[in-house]
Design a protein around this motif. Structure first.
Motif, mmCIF file in Angstrom:
data_model
loop_
_atom_site.group_PDB
_atom_site.id
_atom_site.type_symbol
_atom_site.label_atom_id
_atom_site.label_comp_id
_atom_site.label_asym_id
_atom_site.label_seq_id
_atom_site.Cartn_x
_atom_site.Cartn_y
_atom_site.Cartn_z
ATOM 1 N N THR A 121 0.871 -1.177 0.000
ATOM 2 C CA THR A 121 0.000 0.000 0.000
ATOM 3 C C THR A 121 0.903 1.220 0.000
ATOM 4 O O THR A 121 1.745 1.374 0.898
ATOM 5 C CB THR A 121 -0.917 0.027 1.231
ATOM 6 N N VAL A 122 0.732 2.065 -1.030
ATOM 7 C CA VAL A 122 1.602 3.243 -1.169
ATOM 8 C C VAL A 122 0.741 4.454 -1.504
ATOM 9 O O VAL A 122 -0.426 4.333 -1.902
ATOM 10 C CB VAL A 122 2.666 3.037 -2.272
ATOM 11 N N ALA A 123 1.333 5.640 -1.364
ATOM 12 C CA ALA A 123 0.642 6.884 -1.711
ATOM 13 C C ALA A 123 1.672 7.944 -2.066
ATOM 14 O O ALA A 123 2.849 7.850 -1.685
ATOM 15 C CB ALA A 123 -0.230 7.365 -0.556
ATOM 16 N N SER A 124 1.219 8.941 -2.813
ATOM 17 C CA SER A 124 2.081 10.104 -3.047
ATOM 18 C C SER A 124 2.218 10.853 -1.732
ATOM 19 O O SER A 124 1.382 10.719 -0.822
ATOM 20 C CB SER A 124 1.471 11.007 -4.124
ATOM 21 N N LYS A 125 3.239 11.643 -1.591
ATOM 22 C CA LYS A 125 3.504 12.311 -0.323
ATOM 23 C C LYS A 125 2.406 13.290 0.071
ATOM 24 O O LYS A 125 2.217 13.575 1.252
ATOM 25 C CB LYS A 125 4.857 13.005 -0.377
ATOM 26 N N ASP A 126 1.684 13.819 -0.920
ATOM 27 C CA ASP A 126 0.566 14.694 -0.578
ATOM 28 C C ASP A 126 -0.741 13.921 -0.430
ATOM 29 O O ASP A 126 -1.806 14.500 -0.231
ATOM 30 C CB ASP A 126 0.397 15.791 -1.633
#
Length: 221
Positions: free
Chosen positions: A187-192
Motif C-alpha cells: 500500500t503506497v501513496a504520493s507524499k501529498d
C-alpha cells in the motif's frame, strides 16, 4: 563740289552702318552660341543625374534582392534544422519507448470500477506489464528488508505500475501477499496523499518483479 561732298557722306554712312550690322550679327551669334552651350550642359547634367539615379535604384534593388535571398536561405536552413531536430527527438522518444518499461501501452489495460462497498475506487490490470528486471541470481525468496536489493526492486516495480516517482512515494505496507504463494502486496501513496494504491506483484525467475494488479484507493485504511 557739293555733289562730291554728299556722295562721300553717303558712302561713309553706309560703311558705318555695315560695320554696326556686322557687330550686331556677331553679338547675336555669340549669344545664341552661349544659349546652346548652356542648354547642352544642362541636358548632359540631367542625363548624368538620371543615369546615376538609375544606377542607385538598380543597386538598391539588387541589395534588397540579395537580402531577400539570404533571408529565404536562412529560413530554409532553420526549417531544415528544426526538421532534423524533430526527427532526432522522435527517434530518441521511440528508442526510449522501446527500452523503458514505463512506456508500455496502457490501451489494453482492463479497468474495473469499485462497487462502493470498500475503499477501492477502481482496479487496473494490464497484460502489457512486464518484469522490471533484477540483478539477483539463484533461487529467490522475498526479502522485506528496506535495505535489501529485493526491497528496492519491489519499489521499482511499484513505481512502474502506479507512475509514482520513488522520491514522491510513501510506503505504508510492503509484505507477502497472503492470497498468493510467492506474491507481494503493498500500500503506497504520493507524499501529498492525492494518489493512493494497493499494488500486487509476482516474481518471475531471472526477470524480477512484475505488477499484476493495481487498486486505486479512496482512502488508506
Amino acid at each position: 563740289m557739293s555733289n562730291d561732298f554728299q556722295s562721300g557722306s553717303r558712302s561713309g554712312y553706309r560703311a558705318k552702318r555695315k560695320k554696326t550690322n556686322l557687330i550686331l550679327n556677331s553679338l547675336i551669334v555669340i549669344v545664341l552660341a552661349l544659349i546652346f552651350f548652356v542648354a547642352y550642359t544642362i541636358f548632359l547634367s540631367g542625363d548624368d543625374k538620371a543615369s546615376q539615379n538609375e544606377e542607385q535604384t538598380k543597386s538598391a534593388a539588387n541589395e534588397a534582392s540579395e537580402k531577400e535571398d539570404k533571408n529565404t536561405e536562412d529560413k530554409t536552413a532553420v526549417k531544415e534544422s528544426e526538421k532534423n531536430t524533430d526527427s532526432e527527438e522522435s527517434a530518441d522518444e521511440e528508442s526510449e519507448e522501446a527500452s523503458s518499461p514505463e512506456q508500455e501501452d496502457d490501451s489494453q489495460a482492463v479497468i474495473t470500477e469499485g462497487d462502493g462497498s470498500s475503499n477501492v475506487l477502481r482496479t487496473i490490470e494490464n497484460p502489457t506489464w512486464k518484469p522490471v528486471g533484477t540483478v539477483q541470481t539463484g533461487e529467490h525468496a522475498p526479502v522485506y528488508d528496506s535495505s535489501s536489493v529485493d526491497w528496492q526492486e519491489m519499489l521499482t516495480a511499484i513505481s512502474y505500475a502506479t507512475g509514482l516517482e520513488e522520491s514522491n512515494m510513501t510506503v505504508y505496507w510492503l509484505g507477502r501477499d497472503k492470497t498468493s504463494g510467492n506474491g507481494t502486496f503493498s500500500t503506497v501513496a504520493s507524499k501529498d496523499k492525492s494518489q493512493k494504491y494497493n499494488v500486487y506483484l509476482e516474481w518471475v525467475d531471472g526477470q524480477g518483479w512484475k505488477p499484476t494488479k493495481v487498486e486505486e484507493l479512496t482512502a488508506i485504511q
